[in-house]
Scaffold this motif. Structure first.
Motif, PDB file in Angstrom:
ATOM      1  N   CYS A   1       0.730  -1.314  -0.002  1.00 51.01           N
ATOM      2  CA  CYS A   1       0.054  -0.043  -0.021  1.00 51.01           C
ATOM      3  C   CYS A   1       0.820   1.108   0.010  1.00 51.01           C
ATOM      4  N   GLY A   2       0.268   2.321  -0.550  1.00 45.46           N
ATOM      5  CA  GLY A   2       0.835   3.479  -0.770  1.00 45.46           C
ATOM      6  C   GLY A   2       0.030   4.702  -0.457  1.00 45.46           C
ATOM      7  N   ALA A   3       0.431   5.893  -0.426  1.00 38.97           N
ATOM      8  CA  ALA A   3      -0.234   7.062  -0.050  1.00 38.97           C
ATOM      9  C   ALA A   3      -1.696   7.142  -0.489  1.00 38.97           C
ATOM     10  N   GLY A   4      -1.990   6.680  -1.748  1.00 36.73           N
ATOM     11  CA  GLY A   4      -3.347   6.624  -2.332  1.00 36.73           C
ATOM     12  C   GLY A   4      -4.267   5.838  -1.433  1.00 36.73           C
ATOM     13  N   LEU A   5      -3.732   5.048  -0.585  1.00 34.55           N
ATOM     14  CA  LEU A   5      -4.891   4.323   0.531  1.00 34.55           C
ATOM     15  C   LEU A   5      -5.483   5.161   1.236  1.00 34.55           C
TER      16      LEU A   5
ATOM     17  N   THR B   1       3.034  -1.561   4.380  1.00 33.40           N
ATOM     18  CA  THR B   1       2.356  -0.332   4.086  1.00 33.40           C
ATOM     19  C   THR B   1       3.553   0.657   3.998  1.00 33.40           C
ATOM     20  N   GLN B   2       3.651   1.369   3.185  1.00 33.45           N
ATOM     21  CA  GLN B   2       4.649   2.654   2.975  1.00 33.45           C
ATOM     22  C   GLN B   2       4.141   3.874   3.778  1.00 33.45           C
ATOM     23  N   ASN B   3       3.019   3.929   4.060  1.00 35.78           N
ATOM     24  CA  ASN B   3       2.425   4.983   4.644  1.00 35.78           C
ATOM     25  C   ASN B   3       2.759   5.105   6.296  1.00 35.78           C
ATOM     26  N   VAL B   4       2.832   6.300   6.487  1.00 38.58           N
ATOM     27  CA  VAL B   4       3.165   6.450   7.922  1.00 38.58           C
ATOM     28  C   VAL B   4       2.229   7.058   9.063  1.00 38.58           C
ATOM     29  N   ASP B   5       0.818   7.163   8.559  1.00 40.65           N
ATOM     30  CA  ASP B   5      -0.151   7.909   8.792  1.00 40.65           C
ATOM     31  C   ASP B   5      -0.950   7.026  10.055  1.00 40.65           C
TER      32      ASP B   5
ATOM     33  N   LEU C   1      -1.806  -7.629  -4.056  1.00 34.70           N
ATOM     34  CA  LEU C   1      -2.493  -6.421  -4.353  1.00 34.70           C
ATOM     35  C   LEU C   1      -1.612  -5.102  -4.202  1.00 34.70           C
ATOM     36  N   VAL C   2      -1.660  -4.273  -5.332  1.00 32.04           N
ATOM     37  CA  VAL C   2      -0.902  -3.279  -5.354  1.00 32.04           C
ATOM     38  C   VAL C   2      -1.861  -1.844  -5.238  1.00 32.04           C
ATOM     39  N   ILE C   3      -1.921  -1.427  -3.927  1.00 29.26           N
ATOM     40  CA  ILE C   3      -2.770  -0.473  -3.837  1.00 29.26           C
ATOM     41  C   ILE C   3      -2.529   0.931  -3.454  1.00 29.26           C
ATOM     42  N   GLY C   4      -2.824   1.811  -4.463  1.00 31.20           N
ATOM     43  CA  GLY C   4      -2.687   3.322  -4.201  1.00 31.20           C
ATOM     44  C   GLY C   4      -1.110   3.669  -4.083  1.00 31.20           C
ATOM     45  N   THR C   5      -0.221   3.120  -4.812  1.00 29.79           N
ATOM     46  CA  THR C   5       1.084   3.540  -5.004  1.00 29.79           C
ATOM     47  C   THR C   5       1.760   3.603  -6.365  1.00 29.79           C
ATOM     48  N   THR C   6       2.650   4.433  -6.513  1.00 28.51           N
ATOM     49  CA  THR C   6       3.212   4.768  -7.719  1.00 28.51           C
ATOM     50  C   THR C   6       4.364   3.470  -8.018  1.00 28.51           C
ATOM     51  N   GLY C   7       4.775   2.688  -6.934  1.00 29.81           N
ATOM     52  CA  GLY C   7       5.437   1.530  -6.964  1.00 29.81           C
ATOM     53  C   GLY C   7       6.886   1.819  -7.621  1.00 29.81           C
ATOM     54  N   GLN C   8       7.254   3.117  -7.233  1.00 30.56           N
ATOM     55  CA  GLN C   8       8.560   3.658  -7.591  1.00 30.56           C
ATOM     56  C   GLN C   8       9.415   3.773  -6.551  1.00 30.56           C
ATOM     57  N   VAL C   9       9.200   3.429  -5.303  1.00 34.30           N
ATOM     58  CA  VAL C   9      10.205   3.693  -4.048  1.00 34.30           C
ATOM     59  C   VAL C   9      10.380   2.400  -3.702  1.00 34.30           C
ATOM     60  N   TRP C  10      11.733   2.211  -3.710  1.00 35.06           N
ATOM     61  CA  TRP C  10      12.460   0.962  -3.268  1.00 35.06           C
ATOM     62  C   TRP C  10      12.964   1.022  -2.104  1.00 35.06           C
ATOM     63  N   PRO C  11      13.283  -0.368  -1.249  1.00 35.40           N
ATOM     64  CA  PRO C  11      12.847  -1.727  -1.768  1.00 35.40           C
ATOM     65  C   PRO C  11      11.362  -1.997  -1.612  1.00 35.40           C
ATOM     66  N   ALA C  12      10.656  -1.157  -1.007  1.00 32.10           N
ATOM     67  CA  ALA C  12       9.243  -1.734  -0.979  1.00 32.10           C
ATOM     68  C   ALA C  12       8.653  -2.004  -2.272  1.00 32.10           C
TER      69      ALA C  12
ATOM     70  N   ALA D   1      -2.922  -7.496  -8.729  1.00 32.62           N
ATOM     71  CA  ALA D   1      -4.288  -6.685  -8.942  1.00 32.62           C
ATOM     72  C   ALA D   1      -3.730  -5.387  -8.443  1.00 32.62           C
ATOM     73  N   VAL D   2      -3.864  -4.403  -9.480  1.00 27.24           N
ATOM     74  CA  VAL D   2      -3.595  -3.053  -9.222  1.00 27.24           C
ATOM     75  C   VAL D   2      -4.610  -2.134  -8.971  1.00 27.24           C
ATOM     76  N   ILE D   3      -4.681  -1.599  -7.898  1.00 26.01           N
ATOM     77  CA  ILE D   3      -6.015  -0.470  -7.574  1.00 26.01           C
ATOM     78  C   ILE D   3      -5.201   0.821  -7.510  1.00 26.01           C
ATOM     79  N   ASN D   4      -5.612   1.882  -8.287  1.00 23.39           N
ATOM     80  CA  ASN D   4      -5.019   2.833  -8.526  1.00 23.39           C
ATOM     81  C   ASN D   4      -5.851   3.889  -9.236  1.00 23.39           C
ATOM     82  N   MET D   5      -5.911   5.241  -9.015  1.00 26.92           N
ATOM     83  CA  MET D   5      -6.740   6.198  -9.404  1.00 26.92           C
ATOM     84  C   MET D   5      -6.219   6.576 -10.885  1.00 26.92           C
ATOM     85  N   GLU D   6      -4.918   6.431 -11.051  1.00 19.77           N
ATOM     86  CA  GLU D   6      -4.513   6.895 -12.332  1.00 19.77           C
ATOM     87  C   GLU D   6      -3.773   5.601 -12.825  1.00 19.77           C
ATOM     88  N   ILE D   7      -3.813   5.367 -13.986  1.00 19.25           N
ATOM     89  CA  ILE D   7      -2.993   4.153 -14.754  1.00 19.25           C
ATOM     90  C   ILE D   7      -2.108   4.863 -15.749  1.00 19.25           C
ATOM     91  N   ASP D   8      -0.926   4.659 -15.837  1.00 16.47           N
ATOM     92  CA  ASP D   8       0.052   5.099 -16.817  1.00 16.47           C
ATOM     93  C   ASP D   8       0.089   3.987 -17.886  1.00 16.47           C
TER      94      ASP D   8
END
Ligand code: BV8
Ligand code: ZN
Length: 281
Positions: free
Chosen positions: A28-32, A106-110, A220-231, A246-253
């Motif tokens: 999970c990333g900030a989009g969560l 989770t990459q989130n710290v919230d 499940l890849v949720i709300g993340t750009t998937g660009q920050v390593w090593p996560a 399965a990717v769940i994201n607001m934007e899809i490149d």
């Protein structure tokens, strides 16, 4: 190679696979937390006032301007403590209660996932937490869990930061920034993992132990750009252990490399707070 190899948005084939899945990893990333009102790191939400959030999340920034970095983190602490877990946090917590072989990285710290009731033994906050603060003195290991003080010192009170987001925040004298109550010498810092800092080894080892237990059914890849390593690397690792993605994201490149993986089995475009409760039910 097209981004999607299989039926990209068919919830039925996803749900058929989900019910057969035991070992599941969610990254999970900030989009969560976006639907809880918390800013993301990139895209429109990627700024804190006039600063690029990513440039403030470094040890160098803290050394150079501890006043600015503390105001950045103090504002995020206040936002996180005031926010509420959303339906996506709750859906992941419910899945982890139902399935003991499901883990969330989770990459989130919230702190919203623990507050949603996610069992801590199945939750890996690999980038630390806003509610942890720690002493910067190398001779002191004082660490404090503080998820209640909206301002750790009077100078960090919300009222002291100008409402106008374009206004430069005030320079707070170092002595008025949080200092260690134990040694009285070290300045305190947020207990998060900054860029160019290593992730907590104990968490990484526990995740590796889980991965090594056998094949993985679903990632499940949720709300993340998937660009920050090593996560981000967990996506490819799961795929290498047989997982469907399965990717769940607001934007899809057009051709994203989520963790170096540019194929997903399902692609659900939209707000994860809407999508997750539906596809995980
Ligand atoms: C390290 C805590 C080793 C602080 C964070 C390999 C290749 C390339 C680079 C590297 C590499 N290995 C290491 C690096 C360097 C670096 C890195 O990855 N750089 C990248 C940027 C190129 N990694 C590190 O430095 C890591 N440390 O490797 O140490 C080392 C150390 C010393 C010496 C030798 C080796 C540490 C990385 C951790 C940094 N700390 N957070 C804080 O929070 O302030 S990272 C921080 O940014 C977040 O935690 C998160 O991980 C990242 C932002 O990413 P996202 O979560 O994806 O958020 P973002 O805003 O970018 O995207 C939001 C997404 O959600 C978007 O896709 C959007 O479309 C979507 N979305 C929005 N709304 C919704 C939604 N989706 C669904 N629903 C919605 N409603
Ligand atoms: Zn100390």
């Amino acid at each position: 190679m097209p981004y999607i190899e299989h039926g990209p948005t068919d919830p039925h084939t996803f749900k058929t696979h989900l019910v057969k899945s035991k070992r599941i990893l969610a990254l999970c990333g900030a989009g969560l937390s976006a639907s809880s009102g918390l800013a993301t790191f990139r895209g429109a939400g990627g700024l804190w006032r006039t600063h690029d959030a990513m440039s403030l999340a470094t040890p160098q920034a803290f050394v150079k301007d501890p006043s600015l970095v503390w105001q950045f983190y103090s504002a995020r602490r206040q936002a996180a403590f005031s926010a509420k877990p959303n339906a996506a946090h709750l859906a992941l917590a419910a899945l982890s209660v139902k399935n003991k072989d499901f883990i969330t990285v989770t990459q989130n710290v919230d702190g919203l996932s623990p507050r949603a009731g996610h069992p801590p033994e199945q939750l890996y906050p690999v980038h630390g937490s806003l509610s942890t603060i720690k002493c910067t003195s190398i001779f002191c290991s004082y660490t404090e869990h503080n998820n209640f003080d909206m301002a750790l010192t009077p100078a960090l009170a919300p009222s002291r930061t100008p409402a106008d987001v374009d206004a430069q925040p005030p320079t707070i004298p170092v002595l008025d920034l949080p200092h260690c109550p134990k040694c009285g010498i070290g300045m305190m810092r947020p207990g998060v993992v900054w860029f160019n800092e290593t992730l907590p080894n104990d968490l990484l080892e526990s995740i590796d132990d889980w991965i090594d237990q056998g094949p993985i059914d679903l990632c499940l890849v949720i709300g993340t750009t998937g660009q920050v390593w090593p996560a981000a690397g967990y996506i490819g690792i799961c795929k290498g252990k047989g997982a469907k993605v399965a990717v769940i994201n607001m934007e899809i490149d057009d051709d994203p490399h989520l963790g170096g993986v540019n194929t997903a089995d399902w692609l659900f475009k939209g707000d994860c707070a809407q999508i997750l409760p539906d596809i995980l039910e």
